[in-house]
Design a protein around this motif. Structure first.
Motif, PDB file in Angstrom:
ATOM      1  N   LYS A   1       0.857  -1.191   0.000  1.00  0.00           N
ATOM      2  CA  LYS A   1       0.000   0.000   0.000  1.00  0.00           C
ATOM      3  C   LYS A   1       0.888   1.235   0.000  1.00  0.00           C
ATOM      4  O   LYS A   1       1.650   1.442   0.952  1.00  0.00           O
ATOM      5  N   THR A   2       0.819   2.018  -1.053  1.00  0.00           N
ATOM      6  CA  THR A   2       1.692   3.191  -1.171  1.00  0.00           C
ATOM      7  C   THR A   2       1.246   4.309  -0.234  1.00  0.00           C
ATOM      8  O   THR A   2       0.098   4.345   0.214  1.00  0.00           O
ATOM      9  N   LYS A   3       2.172   5.215   0.025  1.00  0.00           N
ATOM     10  CA  LYS A   3       1.904   6.360   0.903  1.00  0.00           C
ATOM     11  C   LYS A   3       2.414   7.621   0.208  1.00  0.00           C
ATOM     12  O   LYS A   3       3.567   7.685  -0.206  1.00  0.00           O
ATOM     13  N   GLY A   4       1.539   8.619   0.046  1.00  0.00           N
ATOM     14  CA  GLY A   4       1.953   9.907  -0.490  1.00  0.00           C
ATOM     15  C   GLY A   4       2.047   9.989  -2.001  1.00  0.00           C
ATOM     16  O   GLY A   4       2.697  10.885  -2.529  1.00  0.00           O
ATOM     17  N   THR A   5       1.425   9.041  -2.719  1.00  0.00           N
ATOM     18  CA  THR A   5       1.457   9.063  -4.182  1.00  0.00           C
ATOM     19  C   THR A   5       0.053   8.893  -4.749  1.00  0.00           C
ATOM     20  O   THR A   5      -0.871   8.499  -4.038  1.00  0.00           O
ATOM     21  N   CYS A   6      -0.072   9.167  -6.041  1.00  0.00           N
ATOM     22  CA  CYS A   6      -1.356   8.982  -6.727  1.00  0.00           C
ATOM     23  C   CYS A   6      -1.703   7.501  -6.863  1.00  0.00           C
ATOM     24  O   CYS A   6      -2.871   7.136  -6.829  1.00  0.00           O
ATOM     25  N   SER A   7      -0.686   6.659  -7.036  1.00  0.00           N
ATOM     26  CA  SER A   7      -0.958   5.220  -7.078  1.00  0.00           C
ATOM     27  C   SER A   7      -1.326   4.772  -5.662  1.00  0.00           C
ATOM     28  O   SER A   7      -0.913   5.387  -4.680  1.00  0.00           O
TER      29      SER A   7
ATOM     30  N   HIS B   1      19.091   1.516  -6.373  1.00  0.00           N
ATOM     31  CA  HIS B   1      20.129   2.533  -6.561  1.00  0.00           C
ATOM     32  C   HIS B   1      19.648   3.620  -7.528  1.00  0.00           C
ATOM     33  O   HIS B   1      19.882   4.803  -7.310  1.00  0.00           O
ATOM     34  N   ARG B   2      18.947   3.228  -8.572  1.00  0.00           N
ATOM     35  CA  ARG B   2      18.499   4.172  -9.598  1.00  0.00           C
ATOM     36  C   ARG B   2      17.249   4.953  -9.192  1.00  0.00           C
ATOM     37  O   ARG B   2      17.089   6.109  -9.575  1.00  0.00           O
ATOM     38  N   LEU B   3      16.341   4.346  -8.440  1.00  0.00           N
ATOM     39  CA  LEU B   3      15.024   4.956  -8.215  1.00  0.00           C
ATOM     40  C   LEU B   3      14.775   5.489  -6.808  1.00  0.00           C
ATOM     41  O   LEU B   3      13.861   6.297  -6.617  1.00  0.00           O
ATOM     42  N   SER B   4      15.546   5.061  -5.833  1.00  0.00           N
ATOM     43  CA  SER B   4      15.317   5.490  -4.456  1.00  0.00           C
ATOM     44  C   SER B   4      15.541   6.993  -4.307  1.00  0.00           C
ATOM     45  O   SER B   4      16.504   7.546  -4.832  1.00  0.00           O
ATOM     46  N   GLY B   5      14.619   7.638  -3.614  1.00  0.00           N
ATOM     47  CA  GLY B   5      14.754   9.063  -3.323  1.00  0.00           C
ATOM     48  C   GLY B   5      14.174   9.997  -4.365  1.00  0.00           C
ATOM     49  O   GLY B   5      14.176  11.213  -4.174  1.00  0.00           O
ATOM     50  N   ILE B   6      13.663   9.460  -5.470  1.00  0.00           N
ATOM     51  CA  ILE B   6      13.031  10.317  -6.474  1.00  0.00           C
ATOM     52  C   ILE B   6      11.784  10.937  -5.871  1.00  0.00           C
ATOM     53  O   ILE B   6      11.008  10.273  -5.187  1.00  0.00           O
ATOM     54  N   ARG B   7      11.596  12.230  -6.126  1.00  0.00           N
ATOM     55  CA  ARG B   7      10.426  12.946  -5.603  1.00  0.00           C
ATOM     56  C   ARG B   7       9.517  13.346  -6.763  1.00  0.00           C
ATOM     57  O   ARG B   7       9.977  13.549  -7.883  1.00  0.00           O
ATOM     58  N   CYS B   8       8.242  13.460  -6.477  1.00  0.00           N
ATOM     59  CA  CYS B   8       7.251  13.879  -7.469  1.00  0.00           C
ATOM     60  C   CYS B   8       6.752  15.268  -7.070  1.00  0.00           C
ATOM     61  O   CYS B   8       6.012  15.407  -6.092  1.00  0.00           O
ATOM     62  N   GLY B   9       7.184  16.285  -7.825  1.00  0.00           N
ATOM     63  CA  GLY B   9       6.787  17.650  -7.498  1.00  0.00           C
ATOM     64  C   GLY B   9       7.223  18.016  -6.094  1.00  0.00           C
ATOM     65  O   GLY B   9       8.377  17.827  -5.722  1.00  0.00           O
ATOM     66  N   ASN B  10       6.287  18.531  -5.298  1.00  0.00           N
ATOM     67  CA  ASN B  10       6.576  18.930  -3.919  1.00  0.00           C
ATOM     68  C   ASN B  10       6.448  17.792  -2.916  1.00  0.00           C
ATOM     69  O   ASN B  10       6.669  17.990  -1.729  1.00  0.00           O
ATOM     70  N   LYS B  11       6.059  16.618  -3.396  1.00  0.00           N
ATOM     71  CA  LYS B  11       5.884  15.471  -2.501  1.00  0.00           C
ATOM     72  C   LYS B  11       7.244  14.953  -2.048  1.00  0.00           C
ATOM     73  O   LYS B  11       8.244  15.098  -2.733  1.00  0.00           O
ATOM     74  N   GLN B  12       7.272  14.320  -0.902  1.00  0.00           N
ATOM     75  CA  GLN B  12       8.500  13.758  -0.347  1.00  0.00           C
ATOM     76  C   GLN B  12       8.864  12.409  -0.954  1.00  0.00           C
ATOM     77  O   GLN B  12       9.915  11.848  -0.643  1.00  0.00           O
ATOM     78  N   THR B  13       8.003  11.880  -1.814  1.00  0.00           N
ATOM     79  CA  THR B  13       8.204  10.559  -2.409  1.00  0.00           C
ATOM     80  C   THR B  13       7.645  10.571  -3.825  1.00  0.00           C
ATOM     81  O   THR B  13       7.200  11.600  -4.322  1.00  0.00           O
ATOM     82  N   SER B  14       7.675   9.422  -4.472  1.00  0.00           N
ATOM     83  CA  SER B  14       7.143   9.257  -5.825  1.00  0.00           C
ATOM     84  C   SER B  14       6.787   7.787  -6.004  1.00  0.00           C
ATOM     85  O   SER B  14       7.123   6.948  -5.156  1.00  0.00           O
TER      86      SER B  14
ATOM     87  N   ASN C   1       7.384  -8.994 -12.474  1.00  0.00           N
ATOM     88  CA  ASN C   1       5.936  -8.773 -12.364  1.00  0.00           C
ATOM     89  C   ASN C   1       5.557  -7.585 -11.476  1.00  0.00           C
ATOM     90  O   ASN C   1       4.930  -7.748 -10.433  1.00  0.00           O
ATOM     91  N   VAL C   2       5.893  -6.382 -11.900  1.00  0.00           N
ATOM     92  CA  VAL C   2       5.520  -5.173 -11.174  1.00  0.00           C
ATOM     93  C   VAL C   2       4.238  -4.619 -11.776  1.00  0.00           C
ATOM     94  O   VAL C   2       4.100  -4.526 -12.997  1.00  0.00           O
ATOM     95  N   CYS C   3       3.292  -4.250 -10.915  1.00  0.00           N
ATOM     96  CA  CYS C   3       2.036  -3.660 -11.369  1.00  0.00           C
ATOM     97  C   CYS C   3       1.588  -2.608 -10.356  1.00  0.00           C
ATOM     98  O   CYS C   3       1.468  -2.902  -9.169  1.00  0.00           O
ATOM     99  N   PHE C   4       1.382  -1.391 -10.839  1.00  0.00           N
ATOM    100  CA  PHE C   4       0.872  -0.305 -10.000  1.00  0.00           C
ATOM    101  C   PHE C   4      -0.636  -0.215 -10.169  1.00  0.00           C
ATOM    102  O   PHE C   4      -1.157  -0.427 -11.260  1.00  0.00           O
ATOM    103  N   ARG C   5      -1.342   0.160  -9.111  1.00  0.00           N
ATOM    104  CA  ARG C   5      -2.782   0.443  -9.160  1.00  0.00           C
ATOM    105  C   ARG C   5      -2.948   1.941  -8.977  1.00  0.00           C
ATOM    106  O   ARG C   5      -2.438   2.521  -8.017  1.00  0.00           O
ATOM    107  N   GLY C   6      -3.654   2.578  -9.900  1.00  0.00           N
ATOM    108  CA  GLY C   6      -3.830   4.022  -9.857  1.00  0.00           C
ATOM    109  C   GLY C   6      -2.586   4.711 -10.379  1.00  0.00           C
ATOM    110  O   GLY C   6      -1.672   4.086 -10.900  1.00  0.00           O
ATOM    111  N   GLY C   7      -2.568   6.028 -10.286  1.00  0.00           N
ATOM    112  CA  GLY C   7      -1.406   6.793 -10.732  1.00  0.00           C
ATOM    113  C   GLY C   7      -1.432   7.092 -12.217  1.00  0.00           C
ATOM    114  O   GLY C   7      -2.433   6.908 -12.901  1.00  0.00           O
ATOM    115  N   CYS C   8      -0.314   7.550 -12.735  1.00  0.00           N
ATOM    116  CA  CYS C   8      -0.162   7.946 -14.140  1.00  0.00           C
ATOM    117  C   CYS C   8       0.120   6.707 -14.980  1.00  0.00           C
ATOM    118  O   CYS C   8       1.258   6.236 -15.035  1.00  0.00           O
TER     119      CYS C   8
END
Length: 82
Positions: free
Chosen positions: A6-12, A54-67, A26-33
């Motif tokens: 269950k994600t926290k702080g994202t559109c998904s 290593h590549r994706l950790s810490g990426i932020r979405c706009g003003n959000k603290q996560t992505s 087998n990665v699948c997101f529910r909701g989001g872009c």
């Protein structure tokens, strides 16, 4: 190992992810872009977990603290700690 996170702080709202022998499968997101998240799923498929984190950790979405990519890293952290 397979997990539903269950994600926290994202559109998904959740991420389904599987790891086999240290490789992301087998990665699948529910909701989001939809287009962006489909792209992320295809790009990380077959990637070693540590490389993906290593590549994706810490990426932020706009003003959000996560992505969504950052939440995928957190989902994998949770899966490994189970």
């Amino acid at each position: 190992m397979k997990s539903i996170y269950k994600t926290k702080g994202t559109c998904s709202t959740q991420i389904e992810v599987e790891v086999c022998d240290g490789v992301v499968r087998n990665v699948c997101f529910r909701g989001g872009c939809s287009g962006n998240l489909q792209g992320i799923c295809r790009l990380v498929e077959g990637m070693p977990v540590e490389e993906m984190k290593h590549r994706l950790s810490g990426i932020r979405c706009g003003n959000k603290q996560t992505s969504c990519p950052d939440q995928l890293c957190k989902a994998l952290d949770a899966l490994v700690s189970e």
